[in-house]
Design a protein around this motif. Structure first.
Motif, PDB file in Angstrom:
ATOM      1  N   ARG A  18     -43.000   5.710  49.404  1.00 54.47           N
ATOM      2  CA  ARG A  18     -43.066   4.234  49.311  1.00 54.47           C
ATOM      3  C   ARG A  18     -44.268   3.786  48.869  1.00 54.47           C
ATOM      4  N   PRO A  19     -44.140   2.892  47.790  1.00 50.56           N
ATOM      5  CA  PRO A  19     -45.131   2.451  47.075  1.00 50.56           C
ATOM      6  C   PRO A  19     -45.853   1.257  48.202  1.00 50.56           C
ATOM      7  N   ILE A  20     -47.090   1.320  48.493  1.00 53.08           N
ATOM      8  CA  ILE A  20     -47.654   0.160  49.208  1.00 53.08           C
ATOM      9  C   ILE A  20     -48.400  -1.118  48.316  1.00 53.08           C
ATOM     10  N   MET A  21     -48.842  -0.340  47.288  1.00 56.27           N
ATOM     11  CA  MET A  21     -49.727  -0.975  46.309  1.00 56.27           C
ATOM     12  C   MET A  21     -49.315  -0.322  44.856  1.00 56.27           C
ATOM     13  N   GLY A  22     -49.063  -1.502  43.774  1.00 61.95           N
ATOM     14  CA  GLY A  22     -48.677  -0.998  42.817  1.00 61.95           C
ATOM     15  C   GLY A  22     -47.347  -1.318  42.147  1.00 61.95           C
ATOM     16  N   SER A  23     -47.099  -1.398  41.047  1.00 60.62           N
ATOM     17  CA  SER A  23     -45.616  -1.708  40.757  1.00 60.62           C
ATOM     18  C   SER A  23     -45.312  -0.660  39.220  1.00 60.62           C
ATOM     19  N   ARG A  24     -44.003  -0.640  38.790  1.00 60.95           N
ATOM     20  CA  ARG A  24     -43.832  -0.089  37.661  1.00 60.95           C
ATOM     21  C   ARG A  24     -42.763  -1.010  36.823  1.00 60.95           C
ATOM     22  N   ARG A  25     -43.423  -1.384  35.849  1.00 62.31           N
ATOM     23  CA  ARG A  25     -42.359  -2.311  35.029  1.00 62.31           C
ATOM     24  C   ARG A  25     -42.808  -2.187  33.489  1.00 62.31           C
ATOM     25  N   LEU A  26     -41.802  -2.682  32.546  1.00 64.52           N
ATOM     26  CA  LEU A  26     -42.030  -2.464  31.114  1.00 64.52           C
ATOM     27  C   LEU A  26     -43.240  -3.040  30.614  1.00 64.52           C
ATOM     28  N   GLY A  27     -44.088  -2.129  29.855  1.00 68.37           N
ATOM     29  CA  GLY A  27     -45.321  -2.811  29.290  1.00 68.37           C
ATOM     30  C   GLY A  27     -46.723  -2.836  30.272  1.00 68.37           C
ATOM     31  N   GLU A  28     -46.558  -2.542  31.493  1.00 63.54           N
ATOM     32  CA  GLU A  28     -47.488  -2.431  32.445  1.00 63.54           C
ATOM     33  C   GLU A  28     -48.213  -1.090  32.308  1.00 63.54           C
ATOM     34  N   LYS A  29     -49.821  -1.291  32.451  1.00 65.19           N
ATOM     35  CA  LYS A  29     -50.377  -0.047  32.608  1.00 65.19           C
ATOM     36  C   LYS A  29     -51.077  -0.357  34.087  1.00 65.19           C
ATOM     37  N   CYS A  41     -49.240  12.491  38.543  1.00 60.97           N
ATOM     38  CA  CYS A  41     -48.970  12.294  40.022  1.00 60.97           C
ATOM     39  C   CYS A  41     -48.116  10.936  40.170  1.00 60.97           C
ATOM     40  N   SER A  42     -48.842   9.979  39.622  1.00 63.06           N
ATOM     41  CA  SER A  42     -48.163   8.625  39.573  1.00 63.06           C
ATOM     42  C   SER A  42     -46.813   8.786  39.161  1.00 63.06           C
ATOM     43  N   GLN A  43     -46.557   9.157  37.708  1.00 62.27           N
ATOM     44  CA  GLN A  43     -45.320   9.149  37.252  1.00 62.27           C
ATOM     45  C   GLN A  43     -44.541  10.021  38.290  1.00 62.27           C
ATOM     46  N   LEU A  44     -44.889  11.013  38.636  1.00 61.28           N
ATOM     47  CA  LEU A  44     -43.926  11.889  39.313  1.00 61.28           C
ATOM     48  C   LEU A  44     -43.249  11.203  40.777  1.00 61.28           C
ATOM     49  N   LEU A  45     -44.380  10.383  41.148  1.00 62.12           N
ATOM     50  CA  LEU A  45     -44.049   9.447  42.591  1.00 62.12           C
ATOM     51  C   LEU A  45     -43.139   8.642  42.210  1.00 62.12           C
ATOM     52  N   TRP A  46     -43.511   7.839  40.959  1.00 57.63           N
ATOM     53  CA  TRP A  46     -42.194   6.947  40.676  1.00 57.63           C
ATOM     54  C   TRP A  46     -40.707   7.226  40.529  1.00 57.63           C
ATOM     55  N   MET A  47     -40.999   8.490  40.025  1.00 52.76           N
ATOM     56  CA  MET A  47     -39.578   9.452  39.630  1.00 52.76           C
ATOM     57  C   MET A  47     -38.935   9.726  41.335  1.00 52.76           C
ATOM     58  N   LEU A  48     -39.857  10.227  41.973  1.00 52.85           N
ATOM     59  CA  LEU A  48     -39.154  10.489  43.324  1.00 52.85           C
ATOM     60  C   LEU A  48     -38.785   9.477  44.244  1.00 52.85           C
ATOM     61  N   ARG A  49     -39.560   8.363  43.944  1.00 52.42           N
ATOM     62  CA  ARG A  49     -38.945   6.949  44.660  1.00 52.42           C
ATOM     63  C   ARG A  49     -37.636   6.517  44.146  1.00 52.42           C
ATOM     64  N   TYR A  50     -37.238   6.933  42.869  1.00 50.27           N
ATOM     65  CA  TYR A  50     -35.872   6.537  42.276  1.00 50.27           C
ATOM     66  C   TYR A  50     -34.937   7.500  42.923  1.00 50.27           C
ATOM     67  N   LEU A  51     -35.413   8.963  43.320  1.00 52.21           N
ATOM     68  CA  LEU A  51     -34.516   9.672  43.550  1.00 52.21           C
ATOM     69  C   LEU A  51     -34.245  10.153  45.001  1.00 52.21           C
ATOM     70  N   LEU A  52     -35.370  10.010  45.642  1.00 53.49           N
ATOM     71  CA  LEU A  52     -35.189  10.170  47.315  1.00 53.49           C
ATOM     72  C   LEU A  52     -35.064   8.918  48.098  1.00 53.49           C
ATOM     73  N   PRO A  53     -34.777   9.215  49.346  1.00 51.89           N
ATOM     74  CA  PRO A  53     -34.873   7.997  50.075  1.00 51.89           C
ATOM     75  C   PRO A  53     -35.972   7.193  50.240  1.00 51.89           C
ATOM     76  N   ASP A  54     -35.759   5.795  50.729  1.00 45.76           N
ATOM     77  CA  ASP A  54     -36.663   4.797  50.643  1.00 45.76           C
ATOM     78  C   ASP A  54     -38.199   5.303  51.397  1.00 45.76           C
ATOM     79  N   GLN A  55     -37.867   6.052  52.586  1.00 44.30           N
ATOM     80  CA  GLN A  55     -38.849   6.341  53.410  1.00 44.30           C
ATOM     81  C   GLN A  55     -39.726   7.656  52.802  1.00 44.30           C
TER      82      GLN A  55
END
Length: 936
Positions: free
Chosen positions: A539-550, A522-536
């Motif tokens: 929208r992530p409140i807590m958490g980030s997606r960076r290279l090398g982070e788990k 679900c987290s992976q899908l939400l980050w992809m939707l974050r990239y494809l859909l409008p910001d609203q």
């Protein structure tokens, strides 16, 4: 036999003659209108004129369908939208039929994407016809209007022609297809009607003079009046390009109808043709159901692939799409429900319609038979006043009470006195406008006058509150079964969250990925939707997606219910979100305007979201191609930032670098070396870009040299650079210092010379800005930059210093935010940590000049005691190495240089010659770094 409309024609012509000095064309227009009505009613195939979203048209359609029960219904709607009609069972109205194309073949590429929508509401004649045809056995529904491909073929620029709409409009920039576009074609006629009708906009005029009088009219009267109105607007419309397209649409529709009649052998008397009143009065040669009528030459469609689906719609979206008055569609829906109860009619509704009650499966009564001969209903209708409803005090009183209650909830200081005032003002306005009863528009005006004072206390004004009271902005929803595969896949994959994703409100999703590993998908899908859909939408409140982070825990705000349209349109691009994301990344990287930074961004996103080495390598090679082809260095900072991040990730996670990374470094090294002299002198290239180029060359130097690059190329490029701007001169000096061509002592002398030259002092802040930018390519200059900034703050006059400080702060914030921590850390090491120590503190650059004779202060460059002719005990580093000589001896042995240590008092050392001492004197940086780690 006397023609049925001769009496009316004679009456109208007499009226025209009585108008002395009137337009010469008036008799022709009036007689032509009667002829158009006569012609339309004599057609064997019954023509049913409608106006879109008109309750009167819907009521007349409902009555006629139950009376005639046609076997074939021809509907003015794009013929390729027909497969979508059955999916209306799974939706809650209003929704819109949509045709969408993103990859064009036969249209200009820059026009993509193309979109056509046709909104459907329950209070519309076409929905009643669709429901009747789909739920009645033996009835065929045929859409006969031009295809969506022809919609854009017939537009001069083949691009969306919709009016500009608000950002929250559910229809976006799609072209609207409307059945029954009844509106004057030029401003003068509309202005005349509004002025003499004592109304403000077209929707109010239509409701006052057409909707209310025709709500209870019989079928023949309704048909004749609607054709008459359509003929009037048709004859007064300018014969422009739009008029020609409308005539081509009529030829197209009649050609399709005749071909269907011939192919099926259906009797035209058993059919019903539903079209706009404007088209019902058509007199084109190709109009008519007679097989001998010539056909229209229909051009073939282009090779563009069209995708079809249903999207949510709303009353406000329809009003914006077709330039209707705000609230008019909501008022029409409320009028529709009221008229159904008044005439005790049961509307047609698709079985299984989401959001509605199931229609009882009762068989329709037998049809009443064919219509009788055409008779004149217009004369009596036009001669007498319209039969309007009288005052409904209970309804008006309820509106007044409810609007006061709603206003109080929204912050207005309304009271019972305001309700009484709204009631009386509504009656007053209706009387002034010649109405027997107040309309919703009169009520709106009265409420605004009596309740809304100086300011609006909340988000909604009184006019908006009236719209909510009279029906609100009803928003439709597409059911799960009618969604494209991608949208259904999104809902299925987010099901573990346990949220109602169809709900039209923001919902908070908490993901504890450590405790519930099944939510990682679900987290992976939400980050992809974050990239494809409008910001609203996501929208992530807590958490980030960076290279090398788990990720461990994440929190999201989800508003997919209100952004269902965007998810549906993603389904037009692919079957899964991953496929759409891959297509988007490829499209971005191969866009004609793409740069190397754009391609590197696509590479990073592919690594974050898709984990596809094949795609990543392909995008990386594209980045190499783009970098080699670039002739400017505008994106050098973005290129440097992204390639550094990617190289750091690969070095930490893979044993070897990908081949595209190696190629990017070698190509970039040669590319920036080639462009460096030009960038230094180009006025359009800023210091930030030059600093980024130097940062790439110096930080990637060791890797580039190991891959076969030649350092001589960089040295030649620096020597060929002759900048004139002060900031770039400072960058050049920093680059020469990094290459060993300009020692720090000489650099310091040059800076002191600038401060001592009154002609250069006004430009000195620009030199300082250049040195600050040089911290990226030459980070070891941080102590020198702090020293230079301190000298500037201490010695520059206020007229120079004070205007420069805001510019320095904004430059650091906008262009070099990552350099601020470097400066801060170095300043923390240079300046005292306690306030009390300031009085006795001496800056290192001043202490160097005031050191005792024979004992100069230790410099940041690591000056050697041997080079200054001093004993080793004068330098703590040398003393430390003398006490622990094993490391230095090992380095000397590896280099093949036997060394001899100098003898210090009370320090036992071995005798190995002087080469090690010379080595340490020449390269003191490493020794000082070791001393700093171990301690003095």
């Amino acid at each position: 036999m006397t023609p049925p409309f001769d009496a009316l024609r004679t009456q109208l012509l007499g009226a025209a003659e009585a108008l002395a000095g009137g337009p010469a064309a008036l008799p022709e227009i009036l007689a032509g209108m009667v002829d158009d009505v006569d012609h339309a009613l004599r057609e064997p195939l019954e023509i049913f004129p409608v106006c879109h979203h008109s309750p009167a048209s819907a009521l007349a359609m409902l009555r006629r369908l139950r009376e005639k029960q046609p076997k074939v219904v021809y509907l003015e709607l794009c013929e390729d939208l027909q497969p979508l009609l059955t999916e209306l069972r799974n939706c809650r109205l209003p929704v819109a039929l949509q045709a969408f194309a993103s990859e064009l073949d036969g249209f200009p590429k820059e026009a993509a994407p193309l979109s056509v929508i046709a909104p459907i509401t329950e209070a519309s004649a076409e929905y009643q016809a669709i429901s009747y045809a789909l739920d009645t056995p033996g009835v065929e529904l045929v859409l006969v209007d031009r295809s969506t491909d022809h919609v854009f073929q017939w537009q001069p620029d083949a691009s969306p022609a919709a009016t500009e709409e608000p950002e929250d409009d559910l229809h976006g920039d799609a072209v609207g297809v409307e059945i029954g576009d009844l509106r004057p074609r030029f401003a003068e006629l509309e202005e005349h009607l509004l002025r003499h009708g004592r109304v403000r906009h077209w929707s109010e005029w239509w409701d006052q003079y057409v909707e209310q009088p025709l709500a209870g009219a019989d079928h023949e009267t309704y048909r004749q009046v609607m054709v008459l109105i359509g003929s009037l607007f048709r004859r007064l419309a300018p014969h422009d390009r739009r008029y020609a397209r409308d005539e081509d649409r009529e030829r197209y529709m009649w050609t399709r109808i005749r071909r269907h009649l011939v192919a099926t052998g259906t009797d035209p008397a058993d059919c019903l043709y539903i079209c706009g009143a404007f088209h019902a009065a058509s007199r084109v040669t190709e109009a008519g159901s007679d097989p001998a009528t010539p056909d229209f030459d229909i051009t073939p469609r282009t090779a563009t692939t069209w995708l079809y689906g249903l999207i949510p719609s709303s009353h406000s979206a329809i009003e914006a799409q077709f330039a209707l008055a705000p609230g008019s569609v909501s008022i029409a829906a409320a009028t529709w429900q009221k008229q159904l109860g008044r005439f005790r009619l049961t509307p047609f509704r698709l079985d299984g319609q989401k959001g509605g009650r199931q229609r009882a499966g009762k068989a329709l009564p037998a049809p009443s038979g064919t219509s009788g001969p055409v008779t004149d209903h217009l004369s009596g209708y036009l001669a007498g006043p319209p039969a309007l409803d009288g005052l409904d005090e209970e309804e008006l009183r309820g509106w007044c009470v409810d609007i006061v209650r709603l206003a109080r909830r929204n912050g207005y200081l309304a009271s019972t006195a305001d309700a009484i005032a709204v009631f009386e003002t509504s009656l007053l306005l209706a009387g002034m406008r010649g109405r027997a009863r107040p309309t919703p528009y009169d009520f709106q005006d009265a409420a605004v006058t009596c309740i809304e004072k100086d300011a609006v206390p909340g988000r909604r004004d009184v006019r908006r509150l009236c719209e909510i009271l009279l029906g609100g902005d009803r928003i439709g929803q597409v059911g799960y079964a009618a969604l494209p595969p991608l949208a259904r896949d999104v809902y299925d994959r987010l099901a573990p969250l346990g949220l109602n994703l169809e709900q039209r409100s923001i919902q908070r999703a908490l993901l504890d990925l450590a405790a519930r590993p099944e939510l990682v998908g679900c987290s992976q899908l939400l980050w992809m939707l974050r990239y494809l859909l409008p910001d609203q939408a996501v929208r992530p409140i807590m958490g980030s997606r960076r290279l090398g982070e788990k990720p461990i825990q994440e929190s999201w705000d989800l508003d997919l219910g209100r952004h269902q349209r965007t998810i549906i349109e993603l389904g037009y691009e692919g079957v899964t979100v991953e496929q759409v994301l891959e297509q988007r990344l490829r499209r971005d990287a191969w866009d004609p305007k793409a740069t190397a930074a754009t391609a590197l961004k696509a590479v990073e996103h592919s690594m974050l979201f898709l984990q596809s080495p094949r795609l990543t390598d392909e995008l990386g090679l594209r980045a190499v191609e783009l970098l080699a082809a670039e002739r400017t260095v505008d994106d050098a900072p973005a290129v440097l930032r992204r390639i550094r991040r990617l190289l750091a990730h690969h070095r930490a996670t893979t044993p070897v670098l990908p081949s595209w990374c190696e190629r990017f470094v070698t190509e970039g090294y040669a590319h920036y070396c080639t462009l460096l002299p030009t960038a230094f002198v180009d006025e359009d290239t800023g210091a930030r870009q030059v600093g980024a180029m130097l940062g790439f060359l110096f930080s990637m130097e060791s890797l580039a040299l190991s891959l076969g690059c030649d350092r001589t190329q960089l040295e030649i490029a620096v020597r060929q650079s002759h900048p004139e701007a002060p900031a770039k001169i400072a960058l050049l000096w920093a680059a020469r210092n990094q290459l060993g061509d300009l020692p720090l002592a000489q650099l310091r002398e040059r800076v002191d010379g600038l401060l001592g030259n009154p002609l250069v002092v006004p430009a000195f802040p620009q030199y300082v800005s250049g040195f600050v930018q040089a911290l990226d390519p030459v980070p070891r200059l941080a102590p020198f930059v702090v020293e230079t900034l301190s000298k500037a703050f201490g010695r520059l006059p206020d007229p120079v210093l004070l205007p420069w400080l805001p510019h320095l702060i904004t430059t650091l914030k906008q262009q070099a935010a990552e350099l601020v921590p470097v400066l801060t850390r170095e300043a923390g090491r240079t300046f005292p940590g306690a306030l009390a120590a300031i009085d006795s503190w001496t800056p290192p650059w001043l202490a160097r000049k005031t050191a005792p004779a024979g004992l100069p202060a230790r410099t940041g460059a690591g000056s050697s005691a041997q080079a200054a002719g001093l004993p080793l005990e004068a330098v703590p580093v040398a003393a430390f190495l003398a006490r622990h000589p094993a490391g230095a001896d090992a380095v000397a042995d590896m280099l093949g240089c036997p060394g001899e240590w100098a003898v210090l008092p009370d320090v036992p050392v071995a005798q190995h010659g002087g080469a090690a001492t010379v080595l340490l004197a020449a390269f003191p940086g490493a020794a000082e770094a070791v001393a700093a780690l171990v301690g003095p």
